[in-house]
Design a protein around this motif. Structure first.
Motif, short mmCIF file in Angstrom:
data_model
loop_
_atom_site.label_atom_id
_atom_site.label_comp_id
_atom_site.label_asym_id
_atom_site.label_seq_id
_atom_site.Cartn_x
_atom_site.Cartn_y
_atom_site.Cartn_z
N ASP A 219 0.82 -1.21 0.00
CA ASP A 219 0.00 0.00 0.00
C ASP A 219 0.86 1.26 0.00
N SER A 220 2.01 1.21 0.63
CA SER A 220 2.90 2.37 0.64
C SER A 220 3.41 2.68 -0.76
N VAL A 221 3.75 1.65 -1.51
CA VAL A 221 4.24 1.86 -2.88
C VAL A 221 3.10 2.37 -3.76
N ILE A 222 1.90 1.84 -3.56
CA ILE A 222 0.74 2.38 -4.28
C ILE A 222 0.60 3.86 -3.99
N GLY A 223 0.79 4.23 -2.71
CA GLY A 223 0.69 5.64 -2.33
C GLY A 223 1.73 6.51 -3.00
N LEU A 224 2.95 5.97 -3.22
CA LEU A 224 3.97 6.75 -3.93
C LEU A 224 3.50 7.12 -5.33
N ALA A 225 2.91 6.16 -6.01
CA ALA A 225 2.49 6.38 -7.39
C ALA A 225 1.23 7.23 -7.49
N ALA A 226 0.37 7.10 -6.50
CA ALA A 226 -0.93 7.79 -6.55
C ALA A 226 -0.95 9.08 -5.75
N ASN A 227 0.15 9.35 -5.02
CA ASN A 227 0.20 10.50 -4.12
C ASN A 227 -0.91 10.47 -3.09
N ALA A 228 -1.33 9.27 -2.75
CA ALA A 228 -2.37 9.10 -1.73
C ALA A 228 -2.25 7.69 -1.18
N PRO A 229 -2.41 7.50 0.12
CA PRO A 229 -2.27 6.15 0.70
C PRO A 229 -3.38 5.23 0.24
N GLY A 230 -3.03 3.97 0.06
CA GLY A 230 -4.03 2.96 -0.27
C GLY A 230 -4.39 2.16 0.96
N ARG A 231 -5.44 1.36 0.87
CA ARG A 231 -5.82 0.47 1.97
C ARG A 231 -6.42 -0.77 1.36
N ASN A 232 -5.53 -1.69 0.96
CA ASN A 232 -5.98 -2.91 0.31
C ASN A 232 -5.51 -4.17 1.01
N VAL A 233 -4.53 -4.04 1.89
CA VAL A 233 -3.87 -5.20 2.44
C VAL A 233 -4.22 -5.37 3.91
N ARG A 234 -4.35 -6.61 4.32
CA ARG A 234 -4.56 -6.94 5.72
C ARG A 234 -3.28 -7.60 6.23
N LEU A 235 -2.64 -6.98 7.18
CA LEU A 235 -1.41 -7.50 7.73
C LEU A 235 -1.73 -8.50 8.83
N VAL A 236 -1.20 -9.70 8.69
CA VAL A 236 -1.43 -10.76 9.67
C VAL A 236 -0.07 -11.27 10.14
N GLN A 237 0.15 -11.23 11.43
CA GLN A 237 1.41 -11.66 12.01
C GLN A 237 1.42 -13.15 12.22
N GLY A 238 2.52 -13.76 11.81
CA GLY A 238 2.73 -15.18 12.08
C GLY A 238 4.07 -15.37 12.75
N SER A 239 4.09 -16.04 13.88
CA SER A 239 5.32 -16.22 14.65
C SER A 239 5.62 -17.70 14.85
#
Length: 505
Positions: A219-239
């Motif tokens: 989403d951060s890289v999408i934001g670089l290209a679009a000049n606006a933050p994206g919200r498409n990904v769900r971060l899930v921690q696995g340990s």
């Protein structure tokens, strides 16, 4: 646009995890010009924090993800065939827990698992009497019946590095420790600004397409290209935790838990057992992810509910944690979020295209790359056919039955080197392990715990290793074995070698 001088590459790939690595290999092999930029070391994020399995995902059947499971099951034997040095088959023991899924449901799931993907070489499922089978000996007495099925083990970070090595050998430019800090469309090209994290030096790159394979940072890289933050990904921690060896045989366990999760217990690096994984939503900086006390306790408690001898904190040797960048499908619980990959092409009516990658798993990385290449072909024109499933990764051209012969050949060249060390090298480098043996039949200067200077040289020269951590915790797992003093010796050796190789030296 017809002039080659109007752009630096056909494809700029952002991210040096398994997806970016696989796409770079596939694209370079088809004749596209490729630049891959990774802000840290290769496989330094999610791709080195896996459970180290090439598997169909037995539990995904419960979520009706049949396409994903079928694709993954087919890929098991394909990947084993192209990388028999770093991938090997395993047998998994699933004890029947009377209070959870009924035996008939387990049998049905395993029947589908055996047949859904056209298994050809791996052995099928069988039923076990855990009172008599050695796999039952470490388990508590109430587990009297179980099932055994096939999947495979992979050295995950090495899978990434070998894909990148092959991409580079086919013409791709690989830039590690290089962060994309700006990204903008300029007509039919993307203009990117890349910053080398070690020196701060910057470089500008023009690319006809961008592939955003940045994992948790997608989403951060999408934001670089679009000049606006994206919200498409769900971060899930696995340990995962690594503990002292819990049992002597070479099979793995898959344990059901009352919360519908599963965990694995897997023989690890000869002297240890790997236990994992967890699933919990993660909202902080992916670079700062670390196992929590709650996760540690969960894994210890879950394993102890199956093993006769409880697993305690005193058994802990190491722990690691990663963030899975799953596509946000709105699932209510982290373990229910789809593990399938989702590809989104961002292509305006007039302008360069960017492929954004969400989710995915190590087992299906090669198929994901082929799907990305279909999008690339639509934008840039076809250059070559699918090829990666039949061509061995570097060092892997000896076939799935050739490991013993390879080790024997290494032993003839280095008769004084212990067989166990040559086996480790063969399982890491395949036929390229021959490059580690000099004319005297030695591996160079001993640094510690079976790590010699010729191996360090190879990892620095051909696999982009820069720091001790790159070698000890990604390209190998010798960090489990080296002493602090030996680690310092490695750091000193690498520093001296970098200085000797620098243009100013």
């Amino acid at each position: 646009m017809t002039g080659k001088d109007t752009f630096d590459c056909d494809i700029l790939i952002v991210g040096g995890g398994i997806n970016g690595a696989g796409i770079a290999r596939d694209a370079a092999g088809r004749g596209y010009s490729v630049i891959l930029a990774e802000m840290n070391d290769l496989a330094s994020g999610t791709s080195s924090a896996s459970t180290k399995l090439i598997h169909g995902g037995l539990r995904y059947l419960e979520h009706y993800e049949f396409r994903l499971v079928r694709e993954a099951l087919i890929e098991r034997e394909i990947l084993w065939g192209i990388a028999p040095h770093i991938i090997r088959p395993l047998r998994f023991v699933l004890p029947h827990h009377r209070g959870l899924r009924p035996a008939w449901l387990l049998r049905l799931g395993l029947f589908l698992y055996d047949h859904l993907g056209g298994r050809k070489v791996l052995p099928p499922t069988r039923t076990l009497n855990l009172r008599k089978d050695p796999a039952g000996a470490p388990l508590r007495d109430e587990f009297t019946r179980g099932f055994e099925y096939s999947d495979a083990w992979v050295q995950d970070a090495r899978l990434v590095v070998l894909n990148v090595r092959d991409a580079a050998d086919r013409g791709a430019e690989i830039l590690t420790r290089t962060k994309v800090v700006a990204l903008a469309r300029k007509g039919e090209v993307f203009e990117a600004r890349l910053r080398m994290t070690e020196t701060g030096a910057e470089r500008r790159v023009k690319a006809r397409m961008v592939v955003n394979a940045s994992g948790p940072w997608v989403d951060s890289v999408i934001g670089l290209a679009a000049n606006a933050p994206g919200r498409n990904v769900r971060l899930v921690q696995g340990s995962h935790i690594v503990v002292r060896k819990l049992y002597e045989h070479d099979r793995c366990y898959i344990f059901q838990n009352a919360d519908n999760r599963i965990i694995f217990a897997i023989p690890y690096e000869d002297q240890f057992t790997l236990i994992g994984t967890t699933d919990r939503d993660y909202i902080d900086d992916p670079a700062e992810v670390a196992i929590t006390e709650a996760e540690t306790e969960y894994l210890l408690r879950s394993a102890s509910s199956y093993f006769k001898r409880p697993v305690s904190r005193d058994d802990l040797v190491w722990a690691y944690s990663g963030v899975r960048p799953l596509f946000d499908d709105g699932a209510s619980q982290a373990q229910q979020a789809t593990r399938d990959y989702v590809l989104k092409l961002d292509k305006p009516a007039s302008g360069a295209g960017m492929v954004n990658i969400f989710g995915g798993k190590i087992t299906t990385y090669r198929r994901l790359a082929e799907s990305v290449m279909q999008m690339v072909e639509q934008q840039l024109g076809a250059r070559g056919k699918s090829w990666t499933g039949k061509t061995a990764l570097p060092g892997g051209g000896f076939g799935i039955a050739g490991m013993d012969e390879l080790v024997a050949a290494l032993q003839r060249r280095a008769p004084a080197v212990p067989h166990t060390l040559l086996l480790r090298l063969a399982r890491a480098y395949g036929t390229l392990a021959h490059d580690l043996i000099d004319t005297r039949g030695t591996l160079g200067e001993l640094i510690g715990a079976g790590l010699y200077s010729h191996e360090v040289d190879l990892l620095m020269d051909r696999e982009w290793a820069r720091e001790p951590e790159d070698i000890l915790w990604r390209r190998t797992k010798l960090g489990l074995h080296l002493t602090p003093a030996e680690t310092q010796d490695l750091a000193a050796y690498m520093t001296a070698r970098r200085q000797a190789m620098s243009p100013a030296a």
